[in-house]
Design an enzyme around this catalytic site. Structure first.
Site, PDB file in Angstrom:
ATOM      1  N   ASP A  73      -6.694  26.092 101.818  1.00  0.00           N
ATOM      2  CA  ASP A  73      -5.289  26.122 101.425  1.00  0.00           C
ATOM      3  C   ASP A  73      -4.795  27.548 101.229  1.00  0.00           C
ATOM      4  O   ASP A  73      -3.654  27.882 101.575  1.00  0.00           O
ATOM      5  CB  ASP A  73      -5.075  25.296 100.158  1.00  0.00           C
ATOM      6  CG  ASP A  73      -6.008  25.703  99.025  1.00  0.00           C
ATOM      7  OD1 ASP A  73      -6.996  26.424  99.276  1.00  0.00           O
ATOM      8  OD2 ASP A  73      -5.753  25.291  97.877  1.00  0.00           O
TER       9      ASP A  73
ATOM     10  N   ASN B  57     -14.885  13.083 106.451  1.00  0.00           N
ATOM     11  CA  ASN B  57     -15.769  14.230 106.662  1.00  0.00           C
ATOM     12  C   ASN B  57     -17.257  13.903 106.624  1.00  0.00           C
ATOM     13  O   ASN B  57     -18.070  14.623 107.214  1.00  0.00           O
ATOM     14  CB  ASN B  57     -15.484  15.310 105.608  1.00  0.00           C
ATOM     15  CG  ASN B  57     -14.577  16.397 106.138  1.00  0.00           C
ATOM     16  OD1 ASN B  57     -14.111  16.316 107.270  1.00  0.00           O
ATOM     17  ND2 ASN B  57     -14.315  17.414 105.336  1.00  0.00           N
TER      18      ASN B  57
END
Length: 765
Positions: free
Chosen positions: A687, A553
């Protein structure tokens, strides 16, 4: 007369007093001696009882009896027991030539009925054979027989009842991806193995190894493949691993006889020839062809094969250990007077997972055939342990327990419970009848020579010397005693581990007879490189991991050479630092299953294999290890909140299996766009969003499933300053905000709840 009587009476009275005194003295010493024995007994009973309790507790936690192996061989089954010969199983390989074979998992063969996306080696094991009603400890020595598009496989199966080899048979109608166990093809009163099967004059014959009875038998198929009749004894010699090859109009029988005078076991080879495979056989002029080092591949390791006009012999290298690796030699000269061969390069794709791979330690048999399609198929047996591993572990285990007993005895010396090693009466006659604090209280005067008494005296100086050296009452002495106690506990646990803990290998869990693989994915950046290095080294050795995808990332990515991996690693560099990158559609992922696992979670490979096995049962679910429960308050809470409510309705994707196409497509859909925007705003909750999407897609069905990890799972984010969950209160407030936002967008999870403990295998307790 009166004076004489008086004197006699006084003498008698004196003798009685002495006798009485001696009698009391004897009883006093007997009492003291019994006290010493009682003290020693109490000490040793307490120590051994404590160590036994620790050993039982350790065994219960490490090898829990209440948790079983789903779709594996049950603990009550006779099959798949540990065997000192190994744990052989059979894998299938494909290629354009016998020298370019690759394992079946590289072909990406999928089988929906067994949840294998893709099918992976080994394709037939002791479990698949045992579960069909044919108990087996291992399968080895595979030989193929091809009839059109149907493949028949014959192999040695080790019976756990008779502890000898029988010949088993299996069938495949899909080019070896799936095998149906057929039964026992041949069972004799003696050990059988190496079932060389061939066709001659329209009849099918089998020539298994039967060296135990000192002869080589030839059987003919009466009702192929399970009914065979003894045709004849073709050679009165105890040949092992024999094969027949037809070359230039002559039949050549190649095998090894280890019983001859001066024969080198696993280093000897003989050749016999005949005009017919039925005999009569004549010995080669140069016999023995080999009789030397075990590492040269003298002993056969499969059928000789013809390729591109050349004849090749398969041998097994037994240098380091029996059946360590396969060697292939090109036969350059084969005549009645001469034999010459030269080794050629040959290697099957080797795993770097060691014991965690089905063939990571040794491979010793190879059989190759050309299919009607023109491609080649090879069957190979492999093992994850060495020959004699079980015996070796048992010896080490009991040696560790013996060392633990020695530690207890040493404690007895240091604490003064045991004052001498041998009874003092073994050293000096005049101690007979007196108290002894010896380790062995077997007092027998006069049985030992003066030399042995002197040796005993010297040995008895050891306990006082040790007490004087250690000084148990001092601070350092107490510390030393503590270290000794801990050492004894460690030795006890090591002994239990060796005896009951198996080979130390992590084995995958089959589902409906098949094994499979998954892709491991983690999202990280430059500040967490040290986490990534540990992560890759650890998880790349798990049996079912096919590839690791690193979602990078932020910052410069590492060079792949910095990562110690047993599987391919692919670093996917992202343009934007977003948590949504975790579920970005990736067409390069070849498996159906992806395990999203954060780089700061350390758990045993066995837990991961269990989770993968559960996901294969229900690939439409999100299967993971960290449950959460959301109630009407929409407040995010830890796992203990779910435990207090005895149920869960959410699984964190920091450690969860999912269907890569289903989950990623759903997450990147237009329906989830507002959720993704909110994830970027909060830099959190990707999530949680996926859980809401799964709940919507599942309707009223179960959307998530929990698998309980072991006690040794570690979350290293607690020791790191770069985790987004470092500030727990702030992290929980953000996630509570996400719960409320996603409930507005996608509906509430409150009416969903699944209880713990719903599985029969106990994996979700």
């Amino acid at each position: 007369m009166m004076e004489e009587t008086t004197d006699n009476t006084g003498t008698i009275s004196s003798q009685k007093n002495v006798a009485a005194s001696g009698h009391n003295h004897h009883h006093r010493y007997k009492y003291i001696s019994n006290y010493g024995v009682g003290r020693r007994f109490l000490f040793f009973a307490s120590c051994f009882g404590f160590y036994a309790f620790v050993a039982a507790t350790y065994a219960w936690f490490v090898f829990p009896p209440h948790i079983g192996r789903t779709d594996h061989v049950s603990s009550s089954s006779l099959g798949c027991r540990e065997d000192n010969e190994g744990s052989w199983s059979i894998g299938v390989f494909y290629g354009d030539s016998p020298f370019s074979l690759k394992p079946i998992e590289t072909r990406n063969v999928w089988r929906n009925e067994s949840g294998a996306w893709p099918v992976t080696n080994p394709v037939i094991t002791c479990a698949s054979f045992t579960n069909s009603g044919l108990p087996s400890n291992f399968l080895a020595d595979p030989f193929l027989y091809v009839q059109g598009d149907t493949l028949y496989l014959f192999f040695e199966t080790k019976s756990p009842i008779t502890m000898q080899g029988d010949i088993g048979a299996a069938k495949s109608i899909d080019k070896g991806a799936t095998w149906e166990p057929l039964g026992i093809a041949l069972d004799e009163a003696w050990h059988l193995s190496f079932p060389f099967v061939f066709n001659y004059n329209g009849e099918i014959y089998m020539m298994p190894e039967s060296n135990e009875i000192g002869q080589l038998n030839l059987y003919r198929a009466v009702n192929f493949p399970l009914s065979w009749k003894l045709e004849k004894v073709i050679l009165k010699k105890p040949l092992v691993d024999s094969t027949i090859v037809h070359h230039e109009g002559i039949y050549w029988l190649i095998g090894s006889d280890h019983t001859g005078f001066g024969a080198k076991k696993n280093g000897q080879l003989e050749i016999w020839y005949s005009s017919s495979p039925l005999g009569t056989w004549k010995p080669h002029k140069k016999n023995p062809i080999y009789n030397g080092k075990r590492s040269i591949g003298a002993r056969n390791g499969g059928r000789a094969f013809l390729y591109d006009g050349s004849l090749y012999r398969v041998g097994q290298d037994c240098g380091e250990n029996y059946g360590k690796r396969i060697r292939v030699s090109k036969i350059e000269v084969l005549s009645k007077e001469e034999y010459r061969e030269v080794e050629v390069p040959f290697s099957l794709e080797a795993s770097r997972k060691g014991k965690n791979s089905w063939n990571g330690v040794r491979q010793h048999h190879f059989d190759v055939k050309q299919l009607s399609s023109g491609e080649f198929i090879g069957l190979v047996d492999g093992d994850r342990v060495t020959s004699g591993d079980l015996f070796h572990r048992v010896i080490l285990g009991y040696a560790s327990l013996a060392a633990a007993i020695s530690v207890v005895i040493l404690l007895g010396f240091l604490l003064g419970v045991v004052n001498c090693i041998v009874p003092s009466t073994w050293c000096m006659n005049y101690y007979a009848g007196k108290r002894t604090d010896a380790l062995l209280n077997l007092e027998t005067a006069g049985l030992f020579s003066e030399k042995l008494r002197r040796i005993g005296s010297r040995l008895n100086r050891v306990p006082p010397f040790l007490r004087g050296f250690v000084k148990p009452n001092s601070s350092m002495g107490k510390f030393t005693l503590g270290v000794i106690v801990i050492l004894g506990l460690l030795l006890t646990c090591v002994g239990v581990r060796y005896i009951y803990g198996g080979s130390g290998a992590v084995e995958p869990y089959p589902f409906k007879g098949h094994l499979s693989q998954f892709t491991l994915a983690t999202m990280t950046y430059d500040a967490r490189l040290w986490n990534l290095k540990m992560y890759v080294k650890r998880y790349s050795r798990c049996p079912s991991v096919k590839e690791i995808v690193v979602i990078w990332n932020k910052g410069p990515p590492p060079d792949l050479s910095e990562l110690d991996s047993a599987v391919p690693v692919r670093i996917r560099v992202q343009k934007q630092n977003s948590l949504n990158n975790r579920f970005e559609i990736d067409p390069l992922i070849k498996t159906r299953a992806v395990l999203e696992l954060d780089d700061d979670i350390m758990m045993p490979c066995d837990d991961i294999e269990k989770g993968f096995r559960v996901w294969r049962e229900h690939p439409e679910r999100l299967v993971g290890f960290y449950p959460r429960f959301v109630d009407q308050t929409m407040t995010y809470s830890a796992e203990k909140f779910a435990r207090s409510h005895k149920g869960y309705n959410m699984i964190l994707t920091g450690a969860a299996f999912m269907d890569v196409r289903f989950a990623f497509d759903m997450y990147q859909s237009d329906k989830a766009k507002l959720g993704r925007v909110f994830v970027d705003e909060q830099f959190n909750c990707e999530d949680i969003l996926l859980n809401f999407l799964y709940a919507n897609a599942s309707g009223s069905g179960k959307a998530v499933e929990y698998v309980r990890p072991s006690l040794v799972t570690i979350d290293t984010s607690k020791f790191s300053g770069v985790a987004i969950s470092g500030n727990t209160n702030q992290h929980y407030r953000k996630r509570s905000k996400c719960l409320r936002r996603f409930s507005d967008l996608y509906g509430s999870l409150v009416d969903r709840r699944w209880e713990f403990g719903g599985r029969k295998d106990g994996w979700d307790l």
